[in-house]
Design a protein around this motif. Structure first.
Motif, PDB file in Angstrom:
ATOM      1  N   ILE A  88      24.391  10.354 -35.969  1.00 51.00           N
ATOM      2  CA  ILE A  88      25.446   9.460 -36.748  1.00 51.00           C
ATOM      3  C   ILE A  88      25.289   9.469 -38.292  1.00 51.00           C
ATOM      4  O   ILE A  88      26.185   9.086 -38.812  1.00 51.00           O
ATOM      5  CB  ILE A  88      25.908   8.369 -36.163  1.00 51.00           C
ATOM      6  N   VAL A  89      23.930   9.716 -38.562  1.00 47.25           N
ATOM      7  CA  VAL A  89      23.566   9.324 -39.915  1.00 47.25           C
ATOM      8  C   VAL A  89      24.433  10.323 -40.953  1.00 47.25           C
ATOM      9  O   VAL A  89      24.786   9.920 -42.119  1.00 47.25           O
ATOM     10  CB  VAL A  89      21.972   9.388 -40.264  1.00 47.25           C
ATOM     11  N   SER A  90      24.531  11.538 -40.868  1.00 46.10           N
ATOM     12  CA  SER A  90      25.223  12.250 -41.755  1.00 46.10           C
ATOM     13  C   SER A  90      26.640  11.917 -41.802  1.00 46.10           C
ATOM     14  O   SER A  90      27.101  11.664 -42.849  1.00 46.10           O
ATOM     15  CB  SER A  90      25.122  13.950 -41.414  1.00 46.10           C
ATOM     16  N   PRO A  91      27.505  11.823 -40.818  1.00 47.69           N
ATOM     17  CA  PRO A  91      28.907  11.480 -41.058  1.00 47.69           C
ATOM     18  C   PRO A  91      29.197   9.701 -41.541  1.00 47.69           C
ATOM     19  O   PRO A  91      29.960   9.700 -42.251  1.00 47.69           O
ATOM     20  CB  PRO A  91      29.531  11.485 -39.576  1.00 47.69           C
ATOM     21  N   TRP A  92      27.872   8.934 -41.187  1.00 48.15           N
ATOM     22  CA  TRP A  92      27.954   7.741 -41.788  1.00 48.15           C
ATOM     23  C   TRP A  92      27.742   7.628 -43.118  1.00 48.15           C
ATOM     24  O   TRP A  92      28.381   7.124 -44.052  1.00 48.15           O
ATOM     25  CB  TRP A  92      26.863   6.840 -41.037  1.00 48.15           C
ATOM     26  N   TYR A  93      27.008   8.574 -43.812  1.00 49.34           N
ATOM     27  CA  TYR A  93      26.536   8.720 -45.142  1.00 49.34           C
ATOM     28  C   TYR A  93      28.106   9.475 -45.894  1.00 49.34           C
ATOM     29  O   TYR A  93      28.255   8.932 -46.823  1.00 49.34           O
ATOM     30  CB  TYR A  93      25.053   9.739 -45.149  1.00 49.34           C
ATOM     31  N   GLU A  94      28.557  10.296 -45.221  1.00 44.38           N
ATOM     32  CA  GLU A  94      29.381  11.057 -45.869  1.00 44.38           C
ATOM     33  C   GLU A  94      30.800  10.104 -46.022  1.00 44.38           C
ATOM     34  O   GLU A  94      31.564  10.163 -46.802  1.00 44.38           O
ATOM     35  CB  GLU A  94      30.079  12.215 -45.093  1.00 44.38           C
ATOM     36  N   SER A  95      30.836   8.857 -45.056  1.00 45.89           N
ATOM     37  CA  SER A  95      31.826   7.915 -45.247  1.00 45.89           C
ATOM     38  C   SER A  95      31.455   6.572 -46.084  1.00 45.89           C
ATOM     39  O   SER A  95      32.023   5.882 -46.074  1.00 45.89           O
ATOM     40  CB  SER A  95      32.269   7.201 -43.622  1.00 45.89           C
ATOM     41  N   SER A 114      31.136   3.333 -44.699  1.00 45.72           N
ATOM     42  CA  SER A 114      31.985   2.344 -44.261  1.00 45.72           C
ATOM     43  C   SER A 114      32.762   2.713 -43.319  1.00 45.72           C
ATOM     44  O   SER A 114      33.647   2.170 -42.827  1.00 45.72           O
ATOM     45  CB  SER A 114      32.741   2.176 -45.714  1.00 45.72           C
ATOM     46  N   GLY A 115      32.246   3.918 -42.610  1.00 44.23           N
ATOM     47  CA  GLY A 115      32.953   4.251 -41.398  1.00 44.23           C
ATOM     48  C   GLY A 115      32.857   3.650 -40.178  1.00 44.23           C
ATOM     49  O   GLY A 115      31.939   2.462 -40.041  1.00 44.23           O
ATOM     50  N   ARG A 116      33.683   4.141 -39.125  1.00 43.14           N
ATOM     51  CA  ARG A 116      33.245   3.478 -37.818  1.00 43.14           C
ATOM     52  C   ARG A 116      33.155   4.590 -36.775  1.00 43.14           C
ATOM     53  O   ARG A 116      33.788   5.339 -36.151  1.00 43.14           O
ATOM     54  CB  ARG A 116      34.597   2.709 -37.305  1.00 43.14           C
ATOM     55  N   ILE A 117      31.708   4.820 -36.549  1.00 44.16           N
ATOM     56  CA  ILE A 117      31.147   6.034 -36.247  1.00 44.16           C
ATOM     57  C   ILE A 117      30.926   6.099 -34.671  1.00 44.16           C
ATOM     58  O   ILE A 117      30.058   4.919 -34.207  1.00 44.16           O
ATOM     59  CB  ILE A 117      29.846   6.565 -36.787  1.00 44.16           C
ATOM     60  N   ALA A 127      22.652   2.443 -35.870  1.00 48.94           N
ATOM     61  CA  ALA A 127      23.735   3.027 -35.221  1.00 48.94           C
ATOM     62  C   ALA A 127      24.863   2.166 -34.730  1.00 48.94           C
ATOM     63  O   ALA A 127      25.807   2.464 -34.753  1.00 48.94           O
ATOM     64  CB  ALA A 127      23.148   3.916 -33.950  1.00 48.94           C
ATOM     65  N   LEU A 128      24.366   0.802 -34.373  1.00 53.92           N
ATOM     66  CA  LEU A 128      25.257   0.018 -33.667  1.00 53.92           C
ATOM     67  C   LEU A 128      26.120  -0.505 -34.720  1.00 53.92           C
ATOM     68  O   LEU A 128      27.304  -0.676 -34.857  1.00 53.92           O
ATOM     69  CB  LEU A 128      24.690  -1.115 -32.997  1.00 53.92           C
ATOM     70  N   LEU A 129      25.494  -0.805 -36.179  1.00 52.75           N
ATOM     71  CA  LEU A 129      26.250  -1.325 -37.439  1.00 52.75           C
ATOM     72  C   LEU A 129      27.198   0.061 -37.771  1.00 52.75           C
ATOM     73  O   LEU A 129      28.260  -0.519 -38.309  1.00 52.75           O
ATOM     74  CB  LEU A 129      25.145  -1.697 -38.349  1.00 52.75           C
ATOM     75  N   ALA A 130      26.704   1.198 -37.626  1.00 51.45           N
ATOM     76  CA  ALA A 130      27.679   2.025 -37.887  1.00 51.45           C
ATOM     77  C   ALA A 130      28.891   2.309 -36.993  1.00 51.45           C
ATOM     78  O   ALA A 130      30.013   2.778 -37.518  1.00 51.45           O
ATOM     79  CB  ALA A 130      26.866   3.589 -37.895  1.00 51.45           C
ATOM     80  N   SER A 131      28.676   1.946 -36.037  1.00 51.32           N
ATOM     81  CA  SER A 131      29.862   1.849 -34.947  1.00 51.32           C
ATOM     82  C   SER A 131      30.743   0.569 -35.372  1.00 51.32           C
ATOM     83  O   SER A 131      32.144   0.815 -35.136  1.00 51.32           O
ATOM     84  CB  SER A 131      29.492   1.756 -33.481  1.00 51.32           C
ATOM     85  N   ASN A 132      30.526  -0.490 -35.985  1.00 55.26           N
ATOM     86  CA  ASN A 132      31.187  -1.386 -36.473  1.00 55.26           C
ATOM     87  C   ASN A 132      31.877  -2.232 -35.215  1.00 55.26           C
ATOM     88  O   ASN A 132      32.747  -2.920 -35.083  1.00 55.26           O
ATOM     89  CB  ASN A 132      32.092  -1.211 -37.486  1.00 55.26           C
TER      90      ASN A 132
END
Length: 404
Positions: free
Chosen positions: A130-137, A140-143, A192-197
């Motif tokens: 998830i780190v790459s799509p999270w960085y690209e967002s 602020s994304g919900r991964i 990762a949990l925070l990235a999921s929001n």
């Protein structure tokens, strides 16, 4: 006659299924269901090695069966397509689960250490994915991975984080080197949990860590560990702008719902509160009724037409609360079967450490069941049953070792 598959390969196969479940769900699902073809021959060829010490798993299996029966009863009475679909999914979980359990009990032992290392690898793989799509967002994304259901995905992550945290708190000092990888996995898992929001899962993690601190913290070192974990979550959540905004917005939605003179329902939290109000009213009016699982537009058809409940909730399939959903759709039998799914695993495990692990794992599911339905979705239900089964396997093997 010996089966060509070595006992260690059986263990690796089972642990790999668990390790891949969150980061590579679709692959793990294939592994899980393929156990019928891969592990069943090994089990048949070694059936004479089975002993009689299987009653704990059989009790858990009977609990799953009772849970399944509650859906079949609802389907029989209401002919709801959703209920028969749920029942079929539960059967598709129970059959491979049985094969996995019995194959594991006659293969190489699965220790607590191996289980925790497996879950640690799972969290590290999840963060890596998830780190790459999270960085690209711009963070602020919900991964999510494997499912678009944020809270369901968050429940699996949170349960794994809490399970590892519990083990760290119960660790002996002489084994501290072994806990370096789980400690790293915890930090990455929290990110990762925070990235999921998944707000419900984040709050459940904080609540469960606090609860564990009252039962497991016996030394200043343990207290410091739990304080650091809670601080990481709180500071990270506050520092992460998107999560902070979402949490503040959620609070404002709840405040708005209970404000005098409210005319509309706003946001996901307002929708949940409206669903819960409708479910509680329906249950209190007919506590023994079995209404079946169906879209809320059908469940609350009269209430929506009469203007007693907001029309917005008609778009949902459930009331976002496992406890209310089970009682409203399947009556007292549904509610009781759900509670048994939560308490039976804790009751049947005998090893003190494993019982605490089961308590913390089940605790996350119990808390997130307040704002979602992890026992209704096949993604989270399968993971729940799989991890509980592995804890039961470790419990049995520890008992067998004590007998020698």
């Amino acid at each position: 006659m010996k089966h060509p598959i070595k006992k260690n390969v059986i263990k690796i196969y089972i642990l790999t299924t668990v390790a891949l479940y969150i980061p590579f769900y679709h692959v793990a699902k294939v592994f899980f269901e393929a156990s019928l073809l891969i592990l069943l021959p090994y089990l048949i060829l070694n059936h004479k090695r089975q002993d009689q010490g299987q009653k704990e798993f059989l009790v858990f299996l009977a609990t799953i069966a009772f849970y399944c029966i509650s859906f079949l009863v609802a389907y029989t009475l209401k002919k709801s397509d959703m209920d028969i679909a749920y029942a079929i999914n539960i059967i598709r979980i129970a059959v491979p689960l049985t094969i996995i359990y019995y194959a594991a009990t006659i293969s190489s032992p699965i220790s607590i250490r191996e289980l925790i290392l497996t879950l640690s690898i799972s969290l590290i793989l999840t963060f890596t994915m998830i780190v790459s799509p999270w960085y690209e967002s711009n963070f602020s994304g919900r991964i999510t991975l494997g499912t678009n259901l944020l809270l369901i995905y968050g429940t699996a992550l949170a349960a794994t984080i809490i399970l590892i945290s519990t083990t760290l708190l119960m660790a002996n000092r002489e084994s501290k080197r072994y806990f370096i990888l789980p400690a790293i996995a915890l930090v990455l898992g929290i990110l990762a949990l925070l990235a999921s929001n998944a707000k419900g899962a984040i709050l459940a993690t904080i609540a469960m860590l606090t609860l564990i601190s009252f039962t497991q913290v016996k030394t200043p070192r343990s207290f410091l560990t739990i304080l650091i974990l809670i601080s990481i979550i709180l500071i990270s959540a506050y520092s992460h702008k998107h999560t902070r905004v979402q949490l503040i917005d959620a609070y404002q939605q709840v405040e708005n719902y209970f404000s005098p003179g409210r005319t509309t329902v706003s946001g996901s939290q307002g929708d949940r509160l409206e669903m819960w109000r409708g479910a509680l009213t329906k249950i209190s009016d007919s506590p023994f009724a079995i209404n079946g699982n169906m879209k809320l537009i059908d469940s609350f058809q009269q209430e929506i037409k009469g203007g007693n409940i907001s029309y917005k909730i008609g778009n949902f399939k459930h009331v976002h609360n496992d406890y209310l959903q089970s009682w409203m759709s399947r009556g007292p039998i549904g509610f009781i079967s759900l509670i048994l799914m939560m308490i039976i695993p804790i009751m049947i495990i005998q090893n003190k450490s494993l019982k605490m692990m089961a308590f913390s794992f089940v605790g996350i599911y119990s808390l997130t069941s307040i704002t979602s339905v992890p026992f209704l979705h096949v993604y989270s239900l399968r993971y729940y049953c799989l991890v509980v089964t592995l804890i039961l396997i470790s419990d049995k093997q520890l008992k067998d070792k004590e007998k020698i």
